[in-house]
Design an enzyme around this catalytic site. Structure first.
Site, PDB file in Angstrom:
ATOM      1  N   ASP A  15      17.121  39.258  13.321  1.00 32.53           N
ATOM      2  CA  ASP A  15      16.013  38.165  13.858  1.00 32.53           C
ATOM      3  C   ASP A  15      17.093  36.655  14.417  1.00 32.53           C
ATOM      4  O   ASP A  15      16.355  35.821  13.845  1.00 32.53           O
ATOM      5  CB  ASP A  15      15.004  38.161  12.684  1.00 32.53           C
ATOM      6  N   HIS A 246      24.987  32.562   6.327  1.00 33.12           N
ATOM      7  CA  HIS A 246      24.784  33.992   5.767  1.00 33.12           C
ATOM      8  C   HIS A 246      24.916  34.766   6.070  1.00 33.12           C
ATOM      9  O   HIS A 246      25.711  36.033   5.566  1.00 33.12           O
ATOM     10  CB  HIS A 246      22.948  33.768   5.399  1.00 33.12           C
TER      11      HIS A 246
HETATM   12  O1  RIB Z   1      17.573  34.371   3.792  1.00 32.78           O
HETATM   13  C1  RIB Z   1      18.662  33.976   4.624  1.00 32.78           C
HETATM   14  C2  RIB Z   1      18.257  34.997   5.397  1.00 32.78           C
HETATM   15  O2  RIB Z   1      16.681  34.384   6.135  1.00 32.78           O
HETATM   16  C3  RIB Z   1      19.817  34.491   7.233  1.00 32.78           C
HETATM   17  O3  RIB Z   1      19.115  36.018   7.350  1.00 32.78           O
HETATM   18  C4  RIB Z   1      18.434  33.967   7.618  1.00 32.78           C
HETATM   19  O4  RIB Z   1      18.560  34.076   9.168  1.00 32.78           O
HETATM   20  C5  RIB Z   1      17.265  34.140   7.457  1.00 32.78           C
HETATM   21  O5  RIB Z   1      17.030  35.465   8.170  1.00 32.78           O
HETATM   22 CA    CA Z   2      19.042  36.678   9.884  1.00 29.39          CA
END
Ligand code: RIB
Ligand code: CA
Length: 320
Positions: A15, A246
């Protein structure tokens, strides 16, 4: 028809927000794998905006050969809520204006694309998800035999012992579509879950940002510019300008460059109710007091520790 690759073929579902952009840049620089396709989904921004961001990133990297498919705008059970502008900026990449490109998404939807890639790569395809997993759930609904043609799934999402980041217990990718997460987690494929427990402990700091901004590679400078926005958001969490990693951590674990050290195979269920625990990943870690122990019959590996921090390795690959 996608030409078979000797390198491990990977489909990425994202995303494209700021840490997604870092993960894409990292995967493009990873010799272990071949990024054979990208699907986008609404989360940080809409699936359409995520596709635009992704195509601009690929154009900047000279990788317009990698197909991008637009996936689901809405979650399985709820309409898209507009995204996370306060975290990723209005355009999802920190307001950074990447150069225009004439690259366009393919006609297939992301779920259809994933199914085709799994067939073309005859059981070798690996799937990395770094956004809500709506596309994955829709692909499973279209083709229940899909898990038999996917070698491995690595998903950034959830929280085991750690707090959530959208609610006290829910992590964003799960929160945005818990119904889809429940479908993905219950499918019979080997799945590695990379939760906030490890992703929040891996950060980029000011020196890493400085290294990116001074890079020769336009893509490295671009993701550095995006990080500046991300750093501002994370001051409240870390007490300093820094950012969690992340999505890049999930990517690095998926390619095998960062090794899980505490990662038991356990049962994981998702709360998809409308109550205060909606979006929680309930990991059965009752047997883990004396160390990582695999639960009989479980197929989800929950990563709670890794062999080394991500930061130096990530920066090295982004600058390479
Ligand atoms: O919680 C972190 C995740 O949520 C990551 O993938 C960030 O890009 C959002 O999509
Ligand atoms: Ca993401």
């Amino acid at each position: 028809m996608t030409e078979p690759t000797s390198r491990r073929p990977v489909y990425l579902d994202c995303d494209t927000g700021i840490d997604d952009a870092l993960a894409i840049a990292y995967l493009l620089a990873s010799p272990e794998i071949e990024l054979v396709g990208i699907g986008t989904v609404s989360g940080n921004v809409s699936a359409a905006q995520a596709a635009d961001n992704t195509l601009r990133i690929l154009a900047l990297a000279g990788r317009g050969d990698i197909p991008v498919a637009v996936g689901s705008h809405d979650a399985l059970a709820r309409a898209f809520d507009g995204g996370a502008e306060h975290v990723h900026g209005g355009n999802g990449i920190g307001g950074v204006e990447l150069p225009d490109t004439d690259l366009t998404p393919i006609a297939e939807s992301a779920p259809e694309f994933l199914i085709r890639l799994a067939e073309e790569h005859a059981g070798r395809l690996e799937v990395i998800t770094i956004g809500p997993v709506t596309n994955i759930a829709l692909a499973l609904r279209l083709d229940q035999s899909l898990p038999g043609r996917v070698a491995a799934v690595t998903a950034m999402g959830g929280a085991a012992f750690a707090s959530g980041n959208v609610t006290p217990v829910a992590e964003a990718n799960i929160w945005n579509d818990p119904e889809a997460a429940a479908v993905m987690l219950s499918a019979p494929w080997p799945l590695t879950l990379v939760p906030l427990d490890v992703t929040v402990e891996n950060t980029f700091e000011e020196e890493h940002l400085a290294g990116l901004l001074a890079a020769e590679k336009p893509l490295a400078r671009a993701v550095g510019a995006m990080l500046g926005y991300y750093f501002d958001f994370y001051v409240d969490l870390y007490g300093r300008r820094a950012s969690a990693l992340h999505d890049p951590l999930a990517a690095a674990i998926a390619v095998g460059a960062i090794l899980p050290t505490n990662a038991p195979l356990v049962d994981v269920v998702v709360d998809a109710t409308a109550g205060p625990a909606r979006g929680q990943t309930i990991c059965d870690l009752r047997g883990q007091r004396l160390g990582p122990v695999d639960q009989p019959g479980a197929h989800i590996r929950v990563v709670l520790g890794t062999d080394r921090p991500l930061d130096a390795h990530l920066l090295e690959r982004l600058l390479a």
